[in-house]
Design a protein around this motif. Structure first.
Motif, PDB file in Angstrom:
ATOM      1  N   VAL A 122       3.235   2.506   2.832  1.00  0.00           N
ATOM      2  CA  VAL A 122       2.543   2.496   4.116  1.00  0.00           C
ATOM      3  C   VAL A 122       2.580   1.112   4.750  1.00  0.00           C
ATOM      4  O   VAL A 122       2.764   0.960   5.952  1.00  0.00           O
ATOM      5  N   ASP A 123       2.387   0.087   3.910  1.00  0.00           N
ATOM      6  CA  ASP A 123       2.334  -1.294   4.412  1.00  0.00           C
ATOM      7  C   ASP A 123       2.839  -2.222   3.323  1.00  0.00           C
ATOM      8  O   ASP A 123       2.294  -2.219   2.216  1.00  0.00           O
ATOM      9  N   GLN A 158       0.851  -1.181   0.000  1.00  0.00           N
ATOM     10  CA  GLN A 158       0.000   0.000   0.000  1.00  0.00           C
ATOM     11  C   GLN A 158       0.887   1.231   0.000  1.00  0.00           C
ATOM     12  O   GLN A 158       1.796   1.345   0.819  1.00  0.00           O
ATOM     13  N   SER A 206       3.936  -5.472   4.541  1.00  0.00           N
ATOM     14  CA  SER A 206       4.213  -6.598   5.427  1.00  0.00           C
ATOM     15  C   SER A 206       3.964  -7.959   4.785  1.00  0.00           C
ATOM     16  O   SER A 206       4.525  -8.965   5.211  1.00  0.00           O
ATOM     17  N   GLN A 207       3.131  -8.031   3.763  1.00  0.00           N
ATOM     18  CA  GLN A 207       2.839  -9.301   3.112  1.00  0.00           C
ATOM     19  C   GLN A 207       3.473  -9.412   1.722  1.00  0.00           C
ATOM     20  O   GLN A 207       3.127 -10.316   0.956  1.00  0.00           O
TER      21      GLN A 207
END
Lengths: 114, 115
Positions: free
Chosen positions: B55-56, B48, B58-59
């Motif tokens: 922003v993200d 994201q 993590s995956q």
């Protein structure tokens, strides 16, 4: 961690009958809940969302959804199904922090038969 | 108003090859998302962006996947090298802002097949 469950892989209804597609969720704090529809070879289309306020949310194409906090559910409904409603439906919950990370269910295939 | 554009729509590659996908969000949308949708599953967020910052992620499998959003508009997602399990539809979405209340608008997706 937040999660979404759509307990039915497939829902079959006859045209003209009411339909319900089920969704339950797990979040810490207040939930932001969404429903999307996906037609073959196309992206997801937004149907409706619950942020706050009235538990009954009305959306596109005659769909509505009822938020039930005690049952942690957000079921999608339509009073009278159309054959053209046949598609894949996804429920999603968004993080209430600024990042707004979305978690989707695995989808429910709705088939409306004439 | 034009929607989210993605290209290519379909891509077939051999394992260990590299591939890149392109996304052009709705004009004025600050937040851009890349999702991976494996057959029979819901979309999973890979990364994201808010403007051109992450922003993200993590995956995102960072050993093989990378993404960038130069100038805060278009974005590219790259896989190098591809594995069989990367076969999926890659969806790009955008939203006006990045709060959880905002609606995400999705592109048509890129269907990747890794042989």
């Amino acid at each position: 961690a937040q999660s979404v469950a759509q307990p039915e892989d497939q829902v079959n209804v006859a045209e003209g009958n009411p339909l319900t597609v089920k969704c339950t969720y797990s979040v810490s704090g207040n939930p932001y809940l969404f429903w999307y529809v996906q037609y073959p070879n196309r992206g997801l289309q937004f149907l409706l969302k619950y942020i706050t306020g009235d538990n009954l949310v009305k959306g596109s194409y005659g769909f509505e959804a009822e938020f039930n906090k005690s049952q942690t559910s957000f079921h999608l409904k339509k009073p009278s199904a159309l054959v053209s409603d046949s598609a894949l439906y996804f429920c999603a919950v968004r993080d209430t922090t600024n990042a707004g990370k979305s978690t989707f269910g695995d989808g429910t295939t709705l088939t409306v038969k004439p | 108003e034009a929607g989210v554009a993605q290209s290519p729509r379909y891509k077939i590659i051999e394992k260990r090859q590299s591939v890149a996908f392109w996304c052009n969000p709705i004009s004025g949308h600050a937040t851009l998302y890349w999702y991976q949708q494996i057959l029979g599953q819901g979309p999973k967020l890979l990364i994201q962006f808010q403007n051109n910052g992450v922003v993200d992620d993590s995956q995102l499998p960072k050993d093989r996947f990378s993404a960038e959003r130069l100038k805060g508009v278009d974005s590219t997602l790259k896989i190098q090298p591809a594995k069989l399990e990367d076969s999926a539809v890659y969806l790009c979405a955008s939203s006006l802002i990045q709060t959880g209340t905002d609606t995400q608008y999705f592109g048509p997706g890129t269907r990747l097949t890794v042989l």
